[in-house]
Design a protein around this motif. Structure first.
Motif, PDB file in Angstrom:
ATOM      1  N   HIS A 161      37.903  46.494  38.515  1.00 33.71           N
ATOM      2  CA  HIS A 161      36.708  45.817  38.020  1.00 33.71           C
ATOM      3  C   HIS A 161      35.433  46.259  38.739  1.00 33.71           C
ATOM      4  N   LEU A 162      35.530  47.306  39.547  1.00 33.53           N
ATOM      5  CA  LEU A 162      34.324  47.820  40.199  1.00 33.53           C
ATOM      6  C   LEU A 162      33.382  48.388  39.151  1.00 33.53           C
ATOM      7  N   LYS A 163      32.104  48.231  39.395  1.00 37.34           N
ATOM      8  CA  LYS A 163      31.100  48.707  38.438  1.00 37.34           C
ATOM      9  C   LYS A 163      31.076  50.233  38.403  1.00 37.34           C
ATOM     10  N   PRO A 164      30.799  50.794  37.229  1.00 37.13           N
ATOM     11  CA  PRO A 164      30.717  52.260  37.112  1.00 37.13           C
ATOM     12  C   PRO A 164      29.681  52.828  38.074  1.00 37.13           C
ATOM     13  N   SER A 165      30.010  53.959  38.639  1.00 35.71           N
ATOM     14  CA  SER A 165      29.058  54.645  39.522  1.00 35.71           C
ATOM     15  C   SER A 165      28.506  55.860  38.796  1.00 35.71           C
ATOM     16  N   GLY A 166      27.637  56.594  39.463  1.00 31.33           N
ATOM     17  CA  GLY A 166      27.054  57.765  38.821  1.00 31.33           C
ATOM     18  C   GLY A 166      28.073  58.845  38.524  1.00 31.33           C
ATOM     19  N   LYS A 167      29.169  58.856  39.270  1.00 30.11           N
ATOM     20  CA  LYS A 167      30.158  59.915  39.126  1.00 30.11           C
ATOM     21  C   LYS A 167      31.222  59.601  38.078  1.00 30.11           C
ATOM     22  N   THR A 168      31.558  58.336  37.905  1.00 24.36           N
ATOM     23  CA  THR A 168      32.660  57.997  37.010  1.00 24.36           C
ATOM     24  C   THR A 168      32.454  56.631  36.374  1.00 24.36           C
ATOM     25  N   GLU A 169      33.001  56.470  35.179  1.00 27.85           N
ATOM     26  CA  GLU A 169      32.917  55.198  34.478  1.00 27.85           C
ATOM     27  C   GLU A 169      33.918  54.191  35.029  1.00 27.85           C
ATOM     28  N   LYS A 170      35.022  54.679  35.574  1.00 27.09           N
ATOM     29  CA  LYS A 170      36.069  53.812  36.104  1.00 27.09           C
ATOM     30  C   LYS A 170      36.415  54.224  37.536  1.00 27.09           C
ATOM     31  N   PRO A 171      35.565  53.869  38.487  1.00 28.46           N
ATOM     32  CA  PRO A 171      35.832  54.271  39.875  1.00 28.46           C
ATOM     33  C   PRO A 171      37.136  53.693  40.422  1.00 28.46           C
ATOM     34  N   GLY A 172      37.503  52.505  39.934  1.00 29.56           N
ATOM     35  CA  GLY A 172      38.726  51.881  40.414  1.00 29.56           C
ATOM     36  C   GLY A 172      39.968  52.660  40.063  1.00 29.56           C
ATOM     37  N   VAL A 173      39.962  53.288  38.893  1.00 30.76           N
ATOM     38  CA  VAL A 173      41.108  54.110  38.490  1.00 30.76           C
ATOM     39  C   VAL A 173      41.276  55.280  39.454  1.00 30.76           C
ATOM     40  N   ASP A 174      40.161  55.901  39.816  1.00 31.28           N
ATOM     41  CA  ASP A 174      40.214  57.019  40.762  1.00 31.28           C
ATOM     42  C   ASP A 174      40.692  56.562  42.140  1.00 31.28           C
ATOM     43  N   ILE A 175      40.330  55.340  42.522  1.00 32.69           N
ATOM     44  CA  ILE A 175      40.727  54.812  43.824  1.00 32.69           C
ATOM     45  C   ILE A 175      42.224  54.513  43.854  1.00 32.69           C
ATOM     46  N   VAL A 176      42.733  53.890  42.795  1.00 33.82           N
ATOM     47  CA  VAL A 176      44.121  53.421  42.790  1.00 33.82           C
ATOM     48  C   VAL A 176      45.107  54.520  42.397  1.00 33.82           C
ATOM     49  N   ASN A 177      44.665  55.470  41.590  1.00 31.78           N
ATOM     50  CA  ASN A 177      45.583  56.465  41.034  1.00 31.78           C
ATOM     51  C   ASN A 177      46.429  57.195  42.082  1.00 31.78           C
ATOM     52  N   PRO A 178      45.878  57.548  43.260  1.00 27.13           N
ATOM     53  CA  PRO A 178      46.721  58.202  44.272  1.00 27.13           C
ATOM     54  C   PRO A 178      47.877  57.324  44.766  1.00 27.13           C
ATOM     55  N   PHE A 179      47.758  56.017  44.533  1.00 26.00           N
ATOM     56  CA  PHE A 179      48.799  55.095  45.001  1.00 26.00           C
ATOM     57  C   PHE A 179      49.711  54.623  43.866  1.00 26.00           C
TER      58      PHE A 179
END
Length: 407
Positions: A263-281
């Motif tokens: 549920h983190l807000k989109p950043s300039g780099k990605t629309e779904k920053p949380g997916v990028d954070i969790v995906n390695p785990f």
């Protein structure tokens, strides 16, 4: 505030918060002759009576004035700090008002912040750390374990308060202790937080959903405010499941972290920053879900299984179902269907894709076998699981397969 100033201040404090309207001058002069140890003992007695009083105004004034002054400026030894913490520890089952609870948290945060800044330019540059945070979390860990052993007789509000203490102190450590994530304090800190969250979310007949929701809100806020630390927090909690005799205890914490990330807000780099954070785990989280939840020999508490709903919806795909989830359910229902079926239903209710014919065929056999069980709970759960499963069927041929297997 030097020790001499503290001693003088303590003497005056005992008159400021006395119950009598008139000051006994003889008594005041007598107290002035006491040794520093005797004055400290007098102050502890006063602190205990002030903090445990039923008068909200008196205790909040004492917390915000006297206790905060000592936490921020007092020249206290670790022993004296632990004396104060011993009295503070008595308050959590007693306070029902927000000002008193907030006052306690502010004192705890001030004590930890000051200690973590010792030896740094931002704090007392020539002082050494006393280990205040370590001592607080040692006590929290013991107290949470004690509550866990007698949870049925402990009020939910007490469990929630200890969780909020953990959250406040975690945030303080992350802000003022750059090395906390590699320190011996880190794992006990997250263990206490995860355990207290699990206790707070347990389902009991008399539990108030509003209190449980409040605990989740506090936990989410702390993780969101420290989103840059989500990877190391998640990695540590997953690591703790591997060494725990009760790994599903950490499931609510894992679920909360994942949900906040998504549920983190989109950043300039990605629309779904949380997916990028969790995906390695994804791999370790899926392994935990399959091994500790879907393969459990005992019934997993509902709030632990439900903790993975966001993860399943966002990350679990058809290959995961075919290769990991279906085999675990097949084996689990043969061994302990009463434990596996409820969690399996939760997983497939959250699963966002459709189920293939092959997966459905493999799962229908254990479901049908469970409907013939002598255990009424197993039969009921088999029906619920079948309902969740067939809701993910869109292909008419797959629906026909389900019907033919039943008939």
């Amino acid at each position: 505030m030097s020790k001499a100033e503290i001693a003088s201040w303590i003497t005056s404090t005992s008159t400021d918060f006395g119950d009598d309207d008139e000051i006994d001058n003889d008594a005041t002069e007598s107290k002035a002759q006491l040794s520093d140890e005797e004055k400290w003992s007098e102050f502890l007695s006063l602190a205990k009576s002030s903090l445990l009083t039923s008068q909200t105004k008196r205790r909040t004034e004492f917390l915000n004035d006297k206790m905060m002054a000592l936490a921020v400026r007092g020249d206290l030894s670790l022993s004296q700090i632990m004396d104060l913490l011993g009295i503070i520890a008595l308050t959590y089952p007693r306070y029902v008002d927000s000002p008193s609870r907030d006052g306690v948290i502010n004192v705890l945060k001030a004590l930890v912040k000051r200690d973590e800044l010792r030896g740094t330019p931002e704090g007392e540059a020539d002082a050494n750390k006393l280990g205040v945070g370590e001592n607080i979390f040692q006590w929290l860990g013991r107290e949470i374990q004690r509550i866990g052993a007698s949870r049925s007789s402990v009020a939910l509000s007490n469990q929630v308060i200890l969780f909020t203490w953990c959250c406040a102190l975690l945030e303080t450590e992350l802000k003022y202790n750059p090395g906390v994530t590699t320190s011996p304090l880190w794992k006990p800190l997250l263990t206490a937080m995860a355990t207290s969250l699990d206790l707070a979310l347990e389902e009991h007949e008399n539990n108030k959903k509003s209190l449980q929701k409040a605990a989740v809100v506090v936990g989410r806020r702390v993780i969101r405010n420290n989103s840059s630390k989500i990877p190391v927090i998640l990695e540590t909690v997953l690591d703790l499941t591997k060494s725990s005799s009760n790994p599903t205890l950490f499931s609510p914490m894992i679920g909360l972290i994942v949900d906040v990330a998504l549920h983190l807000k989109p950043s300039g780099k990605t629309e779904k920053p949380g997916v990028d954070i969790v995906n390695p785990f994804k791999g370790p989280i899926l392994q935990h879900l399959v091994t500790d939840i879907l393969s459990s020999k005992t019934v997993v508490p509902r709030h632990r299984a439900q903790a993975f709903e966001s993860f399943v919806t966002e990350f679990v795909d058809e290959p995961d179902v075919i290769e990991s989830i279906v085999p675990a359910i097949e084996k689990g229902t043969l061994r302990a269907p009463e434990g596996v079926l409820p969690s399996s239903r939760t997983v497939f209710k959250a699963y966002r894709s459709t189920i293939s014919q092959d997966s459905l065929r493999k799962l229908l056999t254990p479901i049908l076998n469970s409907t013939k069980s002598s255990n009424p709970l197993v039969r009921t759960e088999a029906g619920h699981f079948f309902e969740a499963l067939t809701s993910k069927v869109s292909d008419s041929s797959v629906q026909e397969l389900a019907a033919s297997e039943i008939l």
